[in-house]
Design an enzyme around this catalytic site. Structure first.
Site, mmCIF file in Angstrom:
data_model
loop_
_atom_site.group_PDB
_atom_site.id
_atom_site.type_symbol
_atom_site.label_atom_id
_atom_site.label_comp_id
_atom_site.label_asym_id
_atom_site.label_seq_id
_atom_site.Cartn_x
_atom_site.Cartn_y
_atom_site.Cartn_z
ATOM 1 N N HIS A 24 51.699 -40.138 -28.954
ATOM 2 C CA HIS A 24 52.088 -38.746 -29.294
ATOM 3 C C HIS A 24 52.655 -38.034 -28.080
ATOM 4 C CE1 HIS A 24 51.520 -34.591 -30.870
ATOM 5 N NE2 HIS A 24 51.706 -35.193 -32.023
ATOM 6 N N PHE A 25 53.735 -38.219 -27.653
ATOM 7 C CA PHE A 25 54.787 -39.176 -28.019
ATOM 8 C C PHE A 25 55.087 -39.995 -26.768
ATOM 9 C CE2 PHE A 25 55.382 -35.345 -30.562
ATOM 10 C CZ PHE A 25 55.394 -35.861 -31.849
#
Length: 146
Positions: free
Chosen positions: A47-48
């Protein structure tokens, strides 16, 4: 409160313990705690990968954990294996700025009311003095069925 006192007042453990230190606490009223956000957090892997951002739900969870410490201290008790505190509501959640590795997430929680086992809190998360998230959270204690 240092980390040793925090783990006495929360049932959470790695990788889900999201409060590193309590800076100020006024029983029955408010708490100011913080979470040091590092690139080593397990959620940043996905993420991410190209732009690490702390998930908003984990910011809410960090606020709820700070609220839990405040509630336990207010009640003069500690977590027990026969009950848990559950989220029962999140109102007005707003995310104003991303939280990134290297940030220190300051958690400000104020008790609005406590009635019939349901606690309601006004919560605000800040980084460098700027509000990054806010909400009113509600939690309730429930016994665990055996």
């Amino acid at each position: 409160m240092d980390i040793h006192a925090i783990i006495e007042h929360l049932p959470h453990r790695y990788p889900f313990l999201l409060v590193d230190r309590v800076v100020a606490l006024e029983e029955g009223k408010s708490i100011h705690a913080y979470k040091n956000v590092t690139i080593n957090e397990p959620f940043f892997t996905g993420h991410f990968p190209h732009h690490p951002v702390m998930p908003g739900v984990l910011i809410m969870e960090a606020l709820a954990q700070a609220a839990g410490i405040l509630s336990f201290r207010t009640m003069g008790s500690k977590p027990d294996p026969n009950s848990v505190f559950y989220f029962v509501g999140i109102d007005g959640a707003r995310f104003k700025k991303p939280v990134m590795p290297g940030d220190q997430l300051h958690l400000h929680v104020e008790i609005l009311r406590q009635m019939r086992g349901i606690w309601k809190y006004k919560c605000e998360a800040r980084v460098d003095g700027q509000v990054v998230a806010e909400a009113e959270l509600m939690c309730a204690k429930r016994d665990i069925a055996e």
